[in-house]
Design a protein around this motif. Structure first.
Motif, PDB file in Angstrom:
ATOM      1  N   CYS A  58      54.471  51.780  61.658  1.00 28.83           N
ATOM      2  CA  CYS A  58      55.079  50.895  62.664  1.00 28.83           C
ATOM      3  C   CYS A  58      54.045  49.952  63.263  1.00 28.83           C
ATOM      4  O   CYS A  58      53.993  49.753  64.472  1.00 28.83           O
ATOM      5  N   ARG A  59      53.189  49.414  62.446  1.00 33.63           N
ATOM      6  CA  ARG A  59      52.161  48.490  62.936  1.00 33.63           C
ATOM      7  C   ARG A  59      52.660  47.059  62.850  1.00 33.63           C
ATOM      8  O   ARG A  59      53.221  46.646  61.850  1.00 33.63           O
ATOM      9  N   SER A  60      52.436  46.339  63.897  1.00 33.41           N
ATOM     10  CA  SER A  60      52.784  44.919  63.888  1.00 33.41           C
ATOM     11  C   SER A  60      51.515  44.118  63.632  1.00 33.41           C
ATOM     12  O   SER A  60      50.460  44.411  64.193  1.00 33.41           O
ATOM     13  N   SER A  61      51.630  43.111  62.785  1.00 34.41           N
ATOM     14  CA  SER A  61      50.463  42.308  62.438  1.00 34.41           C
ATOM     15  C   SER A  61      50.048  41.426  63.602  1.00 34.41           C
ATOM     16  O   SER A  61      50.868  41.017  64.433  1.00 34.41           O
ATOM     17  N   GLU A  62      48.739  41.158  63.676  1.00 34.79           N
ATOM     18  CA  GLU A  62      48.229  40.248  64.698  1.00 34.79           C
ATOM     19  C   GLU A  62      48.574  38.799  64.388  1.00 34.79           C
ATOM     20  O   GLU A  62      48.507  37.939  65.264  1.00 34.79           O
ATOM     21  N   PHE A  63      48.963  38.544  63.127  1.00 36.57           N
ATOM     22  CA  PHE A  63      49.152  37.167  62.695  1.00 36.57           C
ATOM     23  C   PHE A  63      50.579  36.942  62.203  1.00 36.57           C
ATOM     24  O   PHE A  63      51.350  37.873  62.013  1.00 36.57           O
ATOM     25  N   ARG A  64      50.899  35.691  61.973  1.00 34.79           N
ATOM     26  CA  ARG A  64      52.217  35.317  61.507  1.00 34.79           C
ATOM     27  C   ARG A  64      52.390  35.692  60.038  1.00 34.79           C
ATOM     28  O   ARG A  64      51.427  36.001  59.341  1.00 34.79           O
ATOM     29  N   ASN A  65      53.640  35.643  59.582  1.00 34.79           N
ATOM     30  CA  ASN A  65      53.916  35.887  58.170  1.00 34.79           C
ATOM     31  C   ASN A  65      53.314  34.771  57.324  1.00 34.79           C
ATOM     32  O   ASN A  65      53.087  33.654  57.800  1.00 34.79           O
ATOM     33  N   THR A  66      53.089  35.068  56.052  1.00 37.14           N
ATOM     34  CA  THR A  66      52.517  34.053  55.170  1.00 37.14           C
ATOM     35  C   THR A  66      53.502  32.904  54.963  1.00 37.14           C
ATOM     36  O   THR A  66      54.714  33.102  54.902  1.00 37.14           O
ATOM     37  N   LEU A  67      52.938  31.709  54.862  1.00 36.72           N
ATOM     38  CA  LEU A  67      53.707  30.493  54.576  1.00 36.72           C
ATOM     39  C   LEU A  67      54.865  30.311  55.550  1.00 36.72           C
ATOM     40  O   LEU A  67      55.968  29.897  55.178  1.00 36.72           O
ATOM     41  N   SER A  68      54.620  30.605  56.821  1.00 32.67           N
ATOM     42  CA  SER A  68      55.692  30.524  57.811  1.00 32.67           C
ATOM     43  C   SER A  68      56.043  29.089  58.171  1.00 32.67           C
ATOM     44  O   SER A  68      57.108  28.838  58.732  1.00 32.67           O
ATOM     45  N   LEU A  69      55.173  28.129  57.853  1.00 36.41           N
ATOM     46  CA  LEU A  69      55.406  26.733  58.224  1.00 36.41           C
ATOM     47  C   LEU A  69      55.947  25.895  57.069  1.00 36.41           C
ATOM     48  O   LEU A  69      56.195  24.700  57.248  1.00 36.41           O
ATOM     49  N   LEU A  70      56.102  26.509  55.896  1.00 33.10           N
ATOM     50  CA  LEU A  70      56.504  25.750  54.710  1.00 33.10           C
ATOM     51  C   LEU A  70      57.779  26.315  54.100  1.00 33.10           C
ATOM     52  O   LEU A  70      58.075  27.503  54.247  1.00 33.10           O
ATOM     53  N   PRO A  71      58.532  25.504  53.363  1.00 32.67           N
ATOM     54  CA  PRO A  71      59.621  26.043  52.537  1.00 32.67           C
ATOM     55  C   PRO A  71      59.039  26.777  51.336  1.00 32.67           C
ATOM     56  O   PRO A  71      58.366  26.170  50.487  1.00 32.67           O
ATOM     57  N   VAL A  72      59.277  28.072  51.271  1.00 34.38           N
ATOM     58  CA  VAL A  72      58.633  28.916  50.259  1.00 34.38           C
ATOM     59  C   VAL A  72      59.020  28.497  48.850  1.00 34.38           C
ATOM     60  O   VAL A  72      58.203  28.551  47.922  1.00 34.38           O
ATOM     61  N   LEU A 115      52.706  20.730  52.587  1.00 36.51           N
ATOM     62  CA  LEU A 115      52.678  20.359  54.003  1.00 36.51           C
ATOM     63  C   LEU A 115      52.742  18.843  54.177  1.00 36.51           C
ATOM     64  O   LEU A 115      53.516  18.326  55.001  1.00 36.51           O
ATOM     65  N   TRP A 116      51.958  18.128  53.400  1.00 36.36           N
ATOM     66  CA  TRP A 116      51.908  16.670  53.521  1.00 36.36           C
ATOM     67  C   TRP A 116      53.209  16.028  53.016  1.00 36.36           C
ATOM     68  O   TRP A 116      53.650  15.011  53.561  1.00 36.36           O
ATOM     69  N   ALA A 117      53.810  16.613  51.994  1.00 39.86           N
ATOM     70  CA  ALA A 117      55.089  16.087  51.513  1.00 39.86           C
ATOM     71  C   ALA A 117      56.171  16.247  52.584  1.00 39.86           C
ATOM     72  O   ALA A 117      56.992  15.337  52.799  1.00 39.86           O
ATOM     73  N   GLU A 118      56.166  17.380  53.262  1.00 36.61           N
ATOM     74  CA  GLU A 118      57.121  17.596  54.352  1.00 36.61           C
ATOM     75  C   GLU A 118      56.853  16.619  55.498  1.00 36.61           C
ATOM     76  O   GLU A 118      57.791  16.122  56.131  1.00 36.61           O
ATOM     77  N   GLU A 119      55.597  16.358  55.770  1.00 35.30           N
ATOM     78  CA  GLU A 119      55.238  15.413  56.838  1.00 35.30           C
ATOM     79  C   GLU A 119      55.720  14.007  56.502  1.00 35.30           C
ATOM     80  O   GLU A 119      56.255  13.297  57.363  1.00 35.30           O
ATOM     81  N   ARG A 120      55.549  13.590  55.242  1.00 34.07           N
ATOM     82  CA  ARG A 120      56.014  12.263  54.839  1.00 34.07           C
ATOM     83  C   ARG A 120      57.540  12.156  54.970  1.00 34.07           C
ATOM     84  O   ARG A 120      58.071  11.132  55.421  1.00 34.07           O
ATOM     85  N   ALA A 121      58.232  13.202  54.574  1.00 34.82           N
ATOM     86  CA  ALA A 121      59.693  13.186  54.676  1.00 34.82           C
ATOM     87  C   ALA A 121      60.145  13.152  56.135  1.00 34.82           C
ATOM     88  O   ALA A 121      61.094  12.440  56.492  1.00 34.82           O
ATOM     89  N   GLU A 122      59.440  13.890  56.980  1.00 42.97           N
ATOM     90  CA  GLU A 122      59.811  13.952  58.389  1.00 42.97           C
ATOM     91  C   GLU A 122      59.564  12.628  59.105  1.00 42.97           C
ATOM     92  O   GLU A 122      60.367  12.187  59.931  1.00 42.97           O
TER      93      GLU A 122
END
Length: 635
Positions: free
Chosen positions: A184-198, A242-249
């Protein structure tokens, strides 16, 4: 319904039943941590469902009845019968797309998994034979177990990706669920690739991996080619998506420009440039591989000094990939370069603005504390800071991004004063030692120097010195030969002197000696010898490992190596004898120094038994063919 497999929890497990739901949540949201053929999943349609919703999902009345009974029979002690089930749909994203346009999905009701496929026209077909359930069971409220049940065992289908084999669910998945539920350990960090469409990351990574995998075969550096090539491919994939998403946004058409500060081997710069992004890399030391990229990859050998001389007003993104002393400076350089400049930093070694980073807390891990420090620097510099975790073969995988500012352009003078004050306070804080760094990070290190006074036109940090252009070799290889031979002989004699009567020796005819801890070995040596070793990276343990012909170092203990027990690289491989006429460029230490000589015959020993047995190589060193390498890199 048939119970296929079960596994018991260890006694006294106080984390149940809540821990069970936490473990199942990992399997639902991050199945790739167990199933390595998946890149991840995309979750949609998460809601609470009742029986009417289930009837609509399954369409077939008979199947609805079977699944409903299946779910009720596996009711968990943690689920209240009068409450609706938690329902969601996840789409599998394989590492290698082997399904074409078809999407493989699962309806998840409570802990029942109902797989189905959806084609390009939206037509859905249910995988009735692969419906399964994970049940948490307990007896007398004391003994807990985890059970796996399937609706129809005989019609189970497996393709090894979205549909794993039933034995795999038992041998791999269930033990992991038990461990997760227990810890039942919670990670100190976010999940992998949390900011991108996997799904976009997965597709891009496979394309780049296929395109640049040839570099592994021509890697001229001493570092592990597979680790560095595939790690930089993964980082490049992250930035490109990341940059492709930024250009689209933002509705941009031009590809983002970049500067990689402390670019090391330059492979990241090479990939980003080849993929259409204008940019360059700067590092204090030139690498051999730079000559192999071609003129389109711009790399500069230069010591970077955080100052007005190293600003990049026309650059969109600054990159710091394992940039060491420059790491805390990268948000500062980006903020001062222009209001629109963004940054990406992947911290590794722990540095403050003007020296080594000094820990200030003990409630967090050192790594988490340092990540929080860089995030604090970013915040002070005026960035809205994002944190993410990369999928790279490294223990330091957390990156920070500054994609936008938390202030208006008109407030720049006030924010700049805050930056200068913060940097000055860090450099003059008690306990901060300004010193030249001795930390080396293989291909990825880069240093800066400067003063923290914030005066325009001057450097920004006091006392830093760039790392030498020529890297100092500090792996005990530069020690005098007589010192090394003396240490080896003293340690070996001490081990050989440990007889069976002392409780450590060997019962074989050939004396294998005993074992000593590394600290006990240090006690055998004089202060002057220890002083010499202390100057070398790794010290005594490095010297012992360098002399692997004589010693075996495992678990912090030192043993005499017995070449009769040499293990092959693979468990199923047989050790081959030394080929006739094989090169023997070094003398056998055991033949010369062991009281009983070498345990192997001369024809079976990889080392020379005497000067007459030496067979030095007469072939010149192989040279890398630049024309071949250039063609491989210009893909």
């Amino acid at each position: 319904m048939p119970k296929l497999f079960d596994i018991k929890f260890p006694g006294g497990c106080k984390s149940l039943p809540d821990g069970f739901w936490s473990a199942v949540d990992v399997w639902i949201k991050k199945p790739h941590v167990v199933n390595k053929r998946l890149c991840g999943v995309k979750e949609t349609d998460s809601k609470d469902a009742d029986q009417d919703d289930l009837r609509l999902l399954l369409h077939d009345p008979e199947l609805f009845t079977d699944v409903l009974l299946f779910m009720i029979s596996g009711a968990s002690p943690a689920h209240e019968p009068d409450k609706p089930w938690s329902s969601s749909v996840r789409t599998f994203i394989p590492k290698v797309n082997c399904y074409g346009t078809n999407l493989h999905k699962e309806i998840i009701l409570k802990v029942t998994f109902i797989p189905f496929e959806e084609d390009a026209e939206g037509k859905v077909s249910l995988r009735k034979g692969n419906i399964y359930q994970i049940q948490l069971c307990n007896q007398d409220c004391e003994e807990w177990s985890l059970e796996l049940c399937a609706l129809s065992v005989d019609s189970w289908f497996s393709d090894g990706v979205a549909y794993p084999k039933l034995p795999w669910l038992s041998s791999d998945l269930l033990p992991k669920l038990v461990r997760w539920a227990t810890e039942c350990r919670s990670s100190e960090f976010r999940n992998t690739l949390s900011l991108l469409p996997v799904e976009k990351y997965s597709l891009m990574y496979q394309q780049l991996k296929d395109k640049y995998k040839a570099m592994v075969k021509v890697w001229p550096e001493v570092t592990d080619p597979e680790k560095f090539v595939y790690e930089d491919v993964a980082i490049a994939t992250y930035l490109l998506v990341l940059w492709a998403e930024e250009r689209a946004e933002k509705g941009l058409t031009a590809r983002q420009s970049f500067v990689d500060l402390g670019c090391g081997n330059g492979l990241l710069v090479h990939i980003l440039t080849n993929e259409g992004h204008p940019g360059r890399g700067i590092d204090v030391r030139r690498r051999k591989i730079w000559d192999m990229y071609g003129p389109q990859t711009l790399l500069e050998e230069k010591a970077i000094t955080p100052s007005e001389s190293f600003l990049f007003p026309g650059t969109d993104w600054l990159i710091g990939n394992h940039s060491d002393e420059l790491t805390p400076w990268i948000p500062v350089i980006a903020a001062r370069s222009s209001y629109s400049c963004r940054y990406f930093v992947l911290p590794c070694c722990f540095f403050d603005f003007c020296g080594k980073y000094q820990r200030r807390q003990c409630k967090k891990s050192q790594y988490k504390e340092y990540i929080d420090f860089i995030a604090e620097v970013s915040q002070v510099c005026g960035f809205n800071t994002d944190e993410d975790c990369l999928r790279i073969p490294s223990t330091k995988r957390v990156c920070l991004l500054g994609k936008s500012r938390n202030y208006q352009l008109s407030d720049e003078p006030e924010v700049e004063q805050q930056r200068a004050h913060y940097i000055h306070s860090r450099c003059t804080a008690p306990g901060v030692t300004v010193q030249r760094s001795d930390v080396s990070n293989d291909e990825d290190c880069c240093n800066g120097n400067g003063s923290c006074n914030g005066t325009p036109g001057s450097s920004w940090g006091a006392g830093f010195q760039p790392r030498d252009r020529v890297e100092t070799v500090r792996n005990c290889a530069a020690l005098p030969r007589d010192v090394v031979d003396g240490v080896v002989l003293r340690v070996a004699n001490a081990l050989l002197g440990m007889t069976v009567g002392d409780g450590e020796g060997s019962c074989h005819d050939w004396n294998q000696g005993g074992s000593l801890s590394v600290s006990e070995v240090a006690g055998l040596l004089g202060q002057e010898t220890l002083r010499l070793l202390k100057k070398e990276c790794g010290g005594l343990q490095t010297l012992l490992r360098n002399n692997h012909q004589v010693f075996r170092v495992e678990g912090g203990r030192v043993y005499i190596r017995d070449w009769r027990e040499r293990k092959p690289f693979r468990a199923d491989a047989k050790r081959k004898p030394v080929a006739p006429g094989a090169l023997k460029t070094r003398l056998c230490w055991f033949h010369a120094q062991h009281p009983q000589g070498c345990p192997l015959q001369a024809e079976n020993c990889a080392f020379a038994h005497g000067a007459d047995d030496l067979r030095p190589s007469t072939r010149p060193l192989k040279k890398i063919k630049n024309d071949l390498c250039t063609s491989l890199f210009e893909l």
